[in-house]
Motif scaffolding. Sequence first.
Motif, PDB file in Angstrom:
ATOM      1  N   LYS A 116       0.790  -1.202   0.104  1.00 49.15           N
ATOM      2  CA  LYS A 116      -0.015  -0.135  -0.155  1.00 49.15           C
ATOM      3  C   LYS A 116       0.982   1.235  -0.185  1.00 49.15           C
ATOM      4  CE  LYS A 116      -3.761  -2.283   2.661  1.00 49.15           C
ATOM      5  NZ  LYS A 116      -4.470  -2.338   3.983  1.00 49.15           N
ATOM      6  N   VAL A 117       2.241   1.360   0.126  1.00 48.31           N
ATOM      7  CA  VAL A 117       3.095   2.260   0.301  1.00 48.31           C
ATOM      8  C   VAL A 117       3.137   3.230  -0.939  1.00 48.31           C
ATOM      9  CG1 VAL A 117       5.234   3.025   1.046  1.00 48.31           C
ATOM     10  CG2 VAL A 117       4.281   1.120   2.129  1.00 48.31           C
ATOM     11  N   SER A 118       3.299   2.459  -1.946  1.00 43.92           N
ATOM     12  CA  SER A 118       3.730   3.364  -3.303  1.00 43.92           C
ATOM     13  C   SER A 118       2.261   3.973  -3.567  1.00 43.92           C
ATOM     14  CB  SER A 118       4.039   2.509  -4.339  1.00 43.92           C
ATOM     15  OG  SER A 118       2.987   1.344  -4.793  1.00 43.92           O
ATOM     16  N   GLY A 119       0.991   3.364  -3.314  1.00 38.14           N
ATOM     17  CA  GLY A 119      -0.185   4.254  -3.837  1.00 38.14           C
ATOM     18  C   GLY A 119      -0.453   5.386  -2.877  1.00 38.14           C
ATOM     19  N   ALA A 120      -0.032   5.162  -1.546  1.00 32.13           N
ATOM     20  CA  ALA A 120      -0.256   6.079  -0.328  1.00 32.13           C
ATOM     21  C   ALA A 120       0.673   7.473  -0.823  1.00 32.13           C
ATOM     22  CB  ALA A 120      -0.118   5.712   0.907  1.00 32.13           C
ATOM     23  N   ILE A 121       1.782   7.158  -1.149  1.00 33.00           N
ATOM     24  CA  ILE A 121       2.771   8.129  -1.636  1.00 33.00           C
ATOM     25  C   ILE A 121       2.397   9.004  -2.768  1.00 33.00           C
ATOM     26  CG2 ILE A 121       5.295   8.607  -2.576  1.00 33.00           C
ATOM     27  CD1 ILE A 121       6.228   6.288  -0.656  1.00 33.00           C
ATOM     28  N   GLU A 122       1.908   8.228  -3.876  1.00 31.67           N
ATOM     29  CA  GLU A 122       1.512   8.630  -5.182  1.00 31.67           C
ATOM     30  C   GLU A 122       0.257   9.814  -4.731  1.00 31.67           C
ATOM     31  OE1 GLU A 122      -0.682   7.521  -9.322  1.00 31.67           O
ATOM     32  OE2 GLU A 122       0.362   5.942  -8.048  1.00 31.67           O
ATOM     33  N   ARG A 123      -0.862   9.493  -3.852  1.00 32.94           N
ATOM     34  CA  ARG A 123      -1.969  10.198  -3.402  1.00 32.94           C
ATOM     35  C   ARG A 123      -1.530  11.444  -2.701  1.00 32.94           C
ATOM     36  NH1 ARG A 123      -4.043   4.894  -2.596  1.00 32.94           N
ATOM     37  NH2 ARG A 123      -3.306   5.045  -0.368  1.00 32.94           N
ATOM     38  N   ALA A 173      -3.513  13.702   3.219  1.00 29.05           N
ATOM     39  CA  ALA A 173      -2.927  12.503   2.432  1.00 29.05           C
ATOM     40  C   ALA A 173      -1.560  12.332   2.846  1.00 29.05           C
ATOM     41  CB  ALA A 173      -3.022  13.243   0.918  1.00 29.05           C
ATOM     42  N   PHE A 174      -0.812  13.390   3.420  1.00 27.21           N
ATOM     43  CA  PHE A 174       0.631  13.062   3.923  1.00 27.21           C
ATOM     44  C   PHE A 174       0.601  12.413   5.128  1.00 27.21           C
ATOM     45  CE2 PHE A 174       2.358  16.055   0.841  1.00 27.21           C
ATOM     46  CZ  PHE A 174       3.536  15.622   0.406  1.00 27.21           C
ATOM     47  N   LEU A 175      -0.621  12.625   6.082  1.00 24.72           N
ATOM     48  CA  LEU A 175      -0.598  11.832   7.410  1.00 24.72           C
ATOM     49  C   LEU A 175      -0.934  10.464   7.048  1.00 24.72           C
ATOM     50  CD1 LEU A 175      -0.534  12.122  10.537  1.00 24.72           C
ATOM     51  CD2 LEU A 175      -3.081  12.692  10.150  1.00 24.72           C
ATOM     52  N   GLU A 176      -1.958  10.316   5.935  1.00 21.90           N
ATOM     53  CA  GLU A 176      -2.281   8.716   5.794  1.00 21.90           C
ATOM     54  C   GLU A 176      -1.065   7.878   5.039  1.00 21.90           C
ATOM     55  OE1 GLU A 176      -5.518   9.142   3.038  1.00 21.90           O
ATOM     56  OE2 GLU A 176      -6.947   9.738   4.840  1.00 21.90           O
ATOM     57  N   ALA A 177      -0.347   8.837   4.266  1.00 20.94           N
ATOM     58  CA  ALA A 177       0.938   8.198   3.520  1.00 20.94           C
ATOM     59  C   ALA A 177       1.888   7.723   4.785  1.00 20.94           C
ATOM     60  CB  ALA A 177       1.656   9.044   2.747  1.00 20.94           C
ATOM     61  N   LEU A 178       2.119   8.774   5.886  1.00 18.15           N
ATOM     62  CA  LEU A 178       3.198   8.496   6.916  1.00 18.15           C
ATOM     63  C   LEU A 178       2.550   7.308   7.635  1.00 18.15           C
ATOM     64  CD1 LEU A 178       4.047  12.066   7.847  1.00 18.15           C
ATOM     65  CD2 LEU A 178       5.504  10.396   7.310  1.00 18.15           C
ATOM     66  N   GLN A 179       1.254   7.143   7.948  1.00 18.58           N
ATOM     67  CA  GLN A 179       0.823   6.153   8.791  1.00 18.58           C
ATOM     68  C   GLN A 179       0.853   4.751   7.813  1.00 18.58           C
ATOM     69  OE1 GLN A 179       0.164   6.189  11.730  1.00 18.58           O
ATOM     70  NE2 GLN A 179      -1.367   4.578  12.097  1.00 18.58           N
ATOM     71  N   THR A 180       0.737   4.743   6.659  1.00 18.99           N
ATOM     72  CA  THR A 180       0.852   3.427   5.741  1.00 18.99           C
ATOM     73  C   THR A 180       2.447   3.144   5.892  1.00 18.99           C
ATOM     74  OG1 THR A 180      -0.908   4.036   4.552  1.00 18.99           O
ATOM     75  CG2 THR A 180       0.628   2.635   3.499  1.00 18.99           C
ATOM     76  N   ALA A 181       3.243   4.116   5.512  1.00 19.00           N
ATOM     77  CA  ALA A 181       4.664   3.477   5.852  1.00 19.00           C
ATOM     78  C   ALA A 181       5.056   3.008   7.144  1.00 19.00           C
ATOM     79  CB  ALA A 181       5.701   4.841   5.267  1.00 19.00           C
ATOM     80  N   TRP A 182       4.432   3.581   8.174  1.00 15.97           N
ATOM     81  CA  TRP A 182       4.887   3.074   9.467  1.00 15.97           C
ATOM     82  C   TRP A 182       4.379   1.753   9.696  1.00 15.97           C
ATOM     83  CZ3 TRP A 182       7.361   3.661  13.892  1.00 15.97           C
ATOM     84  CH2 TRP A 182       7.043   2.817  14.831  1.00 15.97           C
ATOM     85  N   ARG A 183       2.963   1.492   9.161  1.00 17.03           N
ATOM     86  CA  ARG A 183       2.442   0.181   9.273  1.00 17.03           C
ATOM     87  C   ARG A 183       3.075  -0.853   8.463  1.00 17.03           C
ATOM     88  NH1 ARG A 183      -0.446   0.043  13.844  1.00 17.03           N
ATOM     89  NH2 ARG A 183      -2.239   1.507  14.085  1.00 17.03           N
ATOM     90  N   ALA A 184       3.708  -0.546   7.390  1.00 16.40           N
ATOM     91  CA  ALA A 184       4.402  -1.330   6.483  1.00 16.40           C
ATOM     92  C   ALA A 184       5.824  -1.353   7.064  1.00 16.40           C
ATOM     93  CB  ALA A 184       4.623  -0.444   5.097  1.00 16.40           C
ATOM     94  N   ASP A 185       6.195  -0.724   8.116  1.00 14.46           N
ATOM     95  CA  ASP A 185       7.592  -0.703   8.473  1.00 14.46           C
ATOM     96  C   ASP A 185       8.706  -0.396   7.378  1.00 14.46           C
ATOM     97  OD1 ASP A 185       9.781  -0.550  10.382  1.00 14.46           O
ATOM     98  OD2 ASP A 185      10.129  -2.434   9.985  1.00 14.46           O
ATOM     99  N   ASP A 186       8.129   0.572   6.419  1.00 14.10           N
ATOM    100  CA  ASP A 186       8.982   1.144   5.329  1.00 14.10           C
ATOM    101  C   ASP A 186       9.672   2.410   5.804  1.00 14.10           C
ATOM    102  OD1 ASP A 186      10.099   2.056   2.971  1.00 14.10           O
ATOM    103  OD2 ASP A 186       8.558   1.421   1.711  1.00 14.10           O
ATOM    104  N   TRP A 187      10.734   2.098   6.548  1.00 15.45           N
ATOM    105  CA  TRP A 187      11.365   3.335   7.157  1.00 15.45           C
ATOM    106  C   TRP A 187      12.055   4.505   6.191  1.00 15.45           C
ATOM    107  CZ3 TRP A 187      16.550   4.517   6.467  1.00 15.45           C
ATOM    108  CH2 TRP A 187      17.188   3.354   6.187  1.00 15.45           C
ATOM    109  N   GLU A 188      12.616   3.933   4.821  1.00 15.57           N
ATOM    110  CA  GLU A 188      13.021   4.620   4.035  1.00 15.57           C
ATOM    111  C   GLU A 188      12.041   5.577   3.441  1.00 15.57           C
ATOM    112  OE1 GLU A 188      16.501   2.513   1.858  1.00 15.57           O
ATOM    113  OE2 GLU A 188      15.155   0.960   2.465  1.00 15.57           O
ATOM    114  N   ALA A 189      10.739   5.105   2.953  1.00 20.91           N
ATOM    115  CA  ALA A 189       9.656   5.797   2.757  1.00 20.91           C
ATOM    116  C   ALA A 189       9.128   6.981   3.522  1.00 20.91           C
ATOM    117  CB  ALA A 189       8.287   4.749   1.961  1.00 20.91           C
TER     118      ALA A 189
END
Length: 485
Positions: free
Chosen positions: A29-36, A45-61
Amino acid sequence: MIMSSTVTLAAFFFLPAGRQPVENPWKDKVSGAIERASRSGTRQAFLEALQTAWRADDWEAGLSLAQRACEKFPEAPELRAAAARAFWRAGRLAEAEELAATLPPDTADPIAIRIHLTVHLARGETEQAQRHAEQLDRLKPRTAENLYYLIAARSALGQLGGLSALIREAQALCDPANGYPELFIRDQLQGVAEFLDAVGSEPLNQVTTFGSAAMPVVPLINLPGCDAVINGRGPYRLIVDTGGSITLSLDESIAAELGLKSVATSAIHGVGGREESGQVLVDELRIGPITCRRVMTRTFAVRQAVAFSADGILGTGLFADARMRLDFEKGILTIEPAGDRAGPGVPGELRIVGDGKLVVPVILAGQPATALLDTGADACALSPARLRQLFPGRQIRSLPAFTLGVGNELRPGLSLSPGVDLELAGRKYSNYAGIGLEVLDYLLSPLLGVQIDVLMGMPVMRDMKSLTIDCPSAKVWIEWLDAQR
């Protein structure tokens, strides 16, 4: 952590560690959240993307999103909280602390409360940590993630009363579908409530007598060790491991010899896979004149994990209420009362995270980075993820390594790369390491919630005359053996 020149690896955690038991459903879900977020450019949208990256543990994103969010919305407190969390997870501790300091202390935002709590615990600021733990406890509805942070805080603050009930509540609420960190909370908490029920709420790991004891090098694995008397019997040889935990680990044969019966079973995971561990309480541990009471102890095949060179592992997090000095030149371990007095040598920044891990800021290839001080490693290594950042476009190949240690299901990977320049407390190293250790990325960093870029083992410690840690205040001093190179 135990790592010798024969690539012997093991990891030990108070809240037992593990690789994520199932695939993280948030990663896709990370790439879609970043695109949005990029397309709409809104705070939400930025808050949701940060939350998605956290849940994915994608620390670089998460790091990239945090940097963009801070530039675009510098006055939005909800974004500053999520950005501070992302900076901390990425190992950018200074930026995280700077942002956290701008957040209102009386906030009701759970993300802000958790980052406040994380920062204050790591800095040894117990009064502030206590206040934020109470805030977290009052939040409704209760969530597994909030309870997980509350459990960590109460454990660090020595507040064991009622902790087993909180642990069971967190386990019941935990849902792996929520992604990080709930993917591994159940596994980490396995057996802890039962252990606490059995041993009672009196404080654990009590240092009752201070002093100094011999700390000779353990043959074969070339790591510092000490001789200990356990419940009046011994001596037993222990490895002194600053990368270990807040527990004593004993070989199961020693536990049987001492008549120690496990009161609960937990899962421990090392780079080799999963293994069952017993949990016992040692009434008294003596290292020379140094005496500890009610010592948290794990029992498993430790001798096998350390190439039969020792009977156990002394996690130096046991001394969380004291000051510890490791004199590598003379081979002496000293445990003293904590205090404000300066230690010998050069002062440095220190953060104590997780189960007593010692994390220091370093400069790696001219950039800020984090290092784990680990006397249980006779090697130095880098995070493969950080190596890929430093050498973009260069293939970092991973090779299976022969290992001794916890578990036998997996073959951990090592990778080779060019060395990099490193600076710690005024000491500069050229062409440092050149070895990537995958366990830093897939196991240790996610569990600690901080990206560890450098495993700094005994090759660097041998350049030190002494290392002094004042645990309650999270302060460090390093005496180097010779002049600046």
